[in-house]
Design an enzyme around this catalytic site. Structure first.
Site, mmCIF file in Angstrom:
data_model
loop_
_atom_site.group_PDB
_atom_site.id
_atom_site.type_symbol
_atom_site.label_atom_id
_atom_site.label_comp_id
_atom_site.label_asym_id
_atom_site.label_seq_id
_atom_site.Cartn_x
_atom_site.Cartn_y
_atom_site.Cartn_z
ATOM 1 N N LYS A 34 0.840 -1.207 0.000
ATOM 2 C CA LYS A 34 0.000 0.000 0.000
ATOM 3 C C LYS A 34 0.874 1.255 0.000
ATOM 4 C CE LYS A 34 0.017 -0.451 5.009
ATOM 5 N NZ LYS A 34 -0.749 -0.768 6.231
ATOM 6 N N ARG A 132 -9.973 -0.606 15.438
ATOM 7 C CA ARG A 132 -9.930 0.116 14.165
ATOM 8 C C ARG A 132 -10.882 -0.603 13.215
ATOM 9 N NH1 ARG A 132 -3.941 1.014 11.663
ATOM 10 N NH2 ARG A 132 -4.613 -0.830 10.536
ATOM 11 N N HIS A 164 -5.715 -7.609 13.139
ATOM 12 C CA HIS A 164 -4.522 -6.754 13.090
ATOM 13 C C HIS A 164 -4.162 -6.327 14.513
ATOM 14 C CE1 HIS A 164 -1.618 -4.262 11.011
ATOM 15 N NE2 HIS A 164 -2.115 -3.134 11.469
ATOM 16 N N ARG A 222 2.025 -10.993 7.432
ATOM 17 C CA ARG A 222 1.586 -9.862 6.612
ATOM 18 C C ARG A 222 2.477 -8.652 6.885
ATOM 19 N NH1 ARG A 222 -3.361 -9.691 8.888
ATOM 20 N NH2 ARG A 222 -2.846 -7.685 9.752
ATOM 21 N N TYR A 265 13.066 31.218 5.728
ATOM 22 C CA TYR A 265 11.937 31.888 6.375
ATOM 23 C C TYR A 265 12.099 31.948 7.894
ATOM 24 C CZ TYR A 265 9.371 31.213 1.967
ATOM 25 O OH TYR A 265 8.956 31.214 0.667
ATOM 26 N N CYS A 312 11.447 24.599 3.552
ATOM 27 C CA CYS A 312 10.417 25.282 2.767
ATOM 28 C C CYS A 312 9.685 24.260 1.898
ATOM 29 C CB CYS A 312 11.047 26.356 1.899
ATOM 30 S SG CYS A 312 12.152 27.438 2.818
ATOM 31 N N MET A 313 8.800 24.740 1.047
ATOM 32 C CA MET A 313 8.010 23.816 0.239
ATOM 33 C C MET A 313 8.875 22.975 -0.709
ATOM 34 S SD MET A 313 4.829 24.590 -2.341
ATOM 35 C CE MET A 313 3.913 25.505 -1.115
ATOM 36 N N ASP A 314 9.897 23.633 -1.282
ATOM 37 C CA ASP A 314 10.676 22.975 -2.331
ATOM 38 C C ASP A 314 12.166 22.906 -2.025
ATOM 39 O OD1 ASP A 314 8.247 23.366 -4.046
ATOM 40 O OD2 ASP A 314 8.879 25.458 -3.823
HETATM 41 C C1 LIG Z 1 0.115 -1.737 6.827
HETATM 42 C C2 LIG Z 1 -0.440 -3.000 7.293
HETATM 43 C C3 LIG Z 1 0.384 -4.109 7.522
HETATM 44 C C4 LIG Z 1 1.885 -4.022 7.547
HETATM 45 O O1 LIG Z 1 2.268 -3.371 8.743
HETATM 46 P P1 LIG Z 1 3.815 -3.128 9.114
HETATM 47 O O2 LIG Z 1 3.778 -2.552 10.474
HETATM 48 O O3 LIG Z 1 4.314 -2.148 8.099
HETATM 49 O O4 LIG Z 1 4.463 -4.436 9.034
HETATM 50 C C5 LIG Z 1 -0.211 -5.314 7.800
HETATM 51 N N1 LIG Z 1 -1.555 -5.414 7.885
HETATM 52 C C6 LIG Z 1 -2.373 -4.368 7.712
HETATM 53 C C7 LIG Z 1 -3.833 -4.534 7.839
HETATM 54 C C8 LIG Z 1 -1.848 -3.120 7.420
HETATM 55 O O5 LIG Z 1 -2.664 -2.077 7.262
#
Ligand SMILES: *Cc1c(COP(=O)(O)O)cnc(C)c1O
Length: 371
Positions: A34, A132, A164, A222, A265, A312-314
């Site tokens: 992701k 969550r 999770h 995961r 700045y 700064c931004m850039d």
């Molecule tokens: C991002 C995520 C992971 C991986 O988590 P890490 O801490 O980067 O290993 C696994 N499962 C779910 C649902 C996540 O959102």
């Protein structure tokens, strides 16, 4: 040549995934790609993960999974954040597996499957204490029943049961055992209701659990951050992981200024002597947090230098003293540390955050260059 680039060592990702797999013998590996592969470039990172032995990929959004499909990635992909209105028909058509933590979503997925004439592959998510996503345990039996009803009508197949962790990166945290207990309870409820068979993958372990909690591995791990070579539990060291990303820029300008010159700045940095300033063409629009002002260090001309004044931004500025640096010379913001440069972990530490945030924020103006 570009003002800045993020160099990504794909062999590091491959090796990290292989290392993660060696910590979870017998389990499948789904790597989270992701957020543009944690900033490393999603498709390239995904391919490196698969080459490193991962069987599966995970994305937050359905659109991320569809993007991987469009780029030719055929491995199984699970997407897990699905608000109403997501392109579920496309997802089912593209063989994207979908997470559901509520009955309405099971129905929406089943209806999409009905429209496409395919069977949707669904992972039911339990909230075992992260508070969550996922179904509270109290609502879990109803979720399982709805899924079984849809499975009986032939629109979906339950292929995963998952959850999770909230605190897997805090070794010994009492919530770990509580969550494992709740997960086992959820699995037992599902099994008793009739969700079962060797094709149902049970998974809860993120990177931290993959590396430190053998009993949390179940059928699949995961990991995310660890695949990119960054430690999920920095207090326990690097676990032998290799950071894949090196963020570099080339000095856009080097100039001599007198003592007492205000820099950037707000004049938060004022030169205490005659010196030379170097302009680094990366800013908060590129993910260099403004909070790094006066805090983070970069590596240039063989040594580290703290950011001088406001980011700064850039752009931001470094004070290079009398060192023979010139326009075009390379500045390394972070890398694996082997040349003396800071690591993403050091950036995270100096900014009071985690490496996930450092690497995922690198913006789209910064090309990813693969080695
Ligand atoms: C991002 C995520 C992971 C991986 O988590 P890490 O801490 O980067 O290993 C696994 N499962 C779910 C649902 C996540 O959102």
């Amino acid at each position: 040549m570009t003002p800045a680039e993020a160099r990504v060592d794909l062999s590091a990702i491959r090796d990290n995934v292989a290392l993660l797999r060696s910590h979870a013998p017998g389990a499948l590996t789904m790597v989270a790609v992701k957020a543009d592969g944690y900033g490393h470039g999603m498709a390239a990172a995904a391919r490196a993960c698969l080459e490193g032995g991962a069987e599966r990929l995970g994305t937050a959004y359905v659109r991320e999974a569809l993007q991987l499909r469009a780029e030719g990635v055929t491995a199984p992909i699970l997407s897990w954040i699905i608000p109403p209105g997501e392109p579920l028909d496309e997802a089912v058509s593209a063989d994207v597996e979908l997470s559901a933590g509520a009955p309405w979503l099971v129905d929406a997925i089943a209806e999409a499957a009905g429209r496409t004439g395919r069977v949707a592959r669904v992972h039911l998510k339990a909230d075992t204490g992260n508070g969550r996503g996922g179904s509270p345990i109290a609502d879990w039996p109803a979720l399982v029943d709805r899924a079984l009803a849809r499975q009986a009508e032939g629109t979906i197949e339950v292929v995963g049961l998952w959850s999770h962790f909230a605190c897997a990166d805090i070794p010994g945290h009492p919530s770990i055992d509580t969550q494992l207990g709740a997960f086992d309870e959820a699995l037992a409820i599902a099994e008793k209701a009739g969700v079962g068979g060797s094709h149902v993958i049970r998974h809860i372990a993120n990177s931290a659990a993959n590396l430190t909690l053998p009993r949390a591995r179940y059928d699949m791990v995961r990991p995310g951050i660890a695949a990119y070579g960054l430690s999920p539990i920095p207090e326990l060291g690097d676990f032998g992981l290799r950071p894949a990303m090196t963020l570099t820029a080339r000095l856009a300008l080097v100039k001599r200024v007198p003592m007492g010159s205000g820099v950037s700045y707000g004049h938060l940095y004022v030169t205490d002597r005659e010196t030379k300033l170097g302009l680094v063409p990366l800013g908060y629009a590129d993910g260099i947090l403004r909070h790094a002002t006066g805090r983070a260090e970069v590596f240039a001309g063989g040594r580290r230098r703290r950011i001088a004044g406001r980011v700064c931004m850039d752009q931001f500025v470094i004070d290079v003293g009398e060192d023979p640096l010139t326009e075009g010379d390379e500045v390394i913001l972070f890398g694996d540390g082997s040349q003396g440069e800071p690591t993403a972990q050091e950036w995270a530490d100096s900014l009071g955050t985690i490496t996930h945030e450092i690497v995922t924020r690198i913006g789209s103006r910064v090309p990813r260059v693969y080695r």
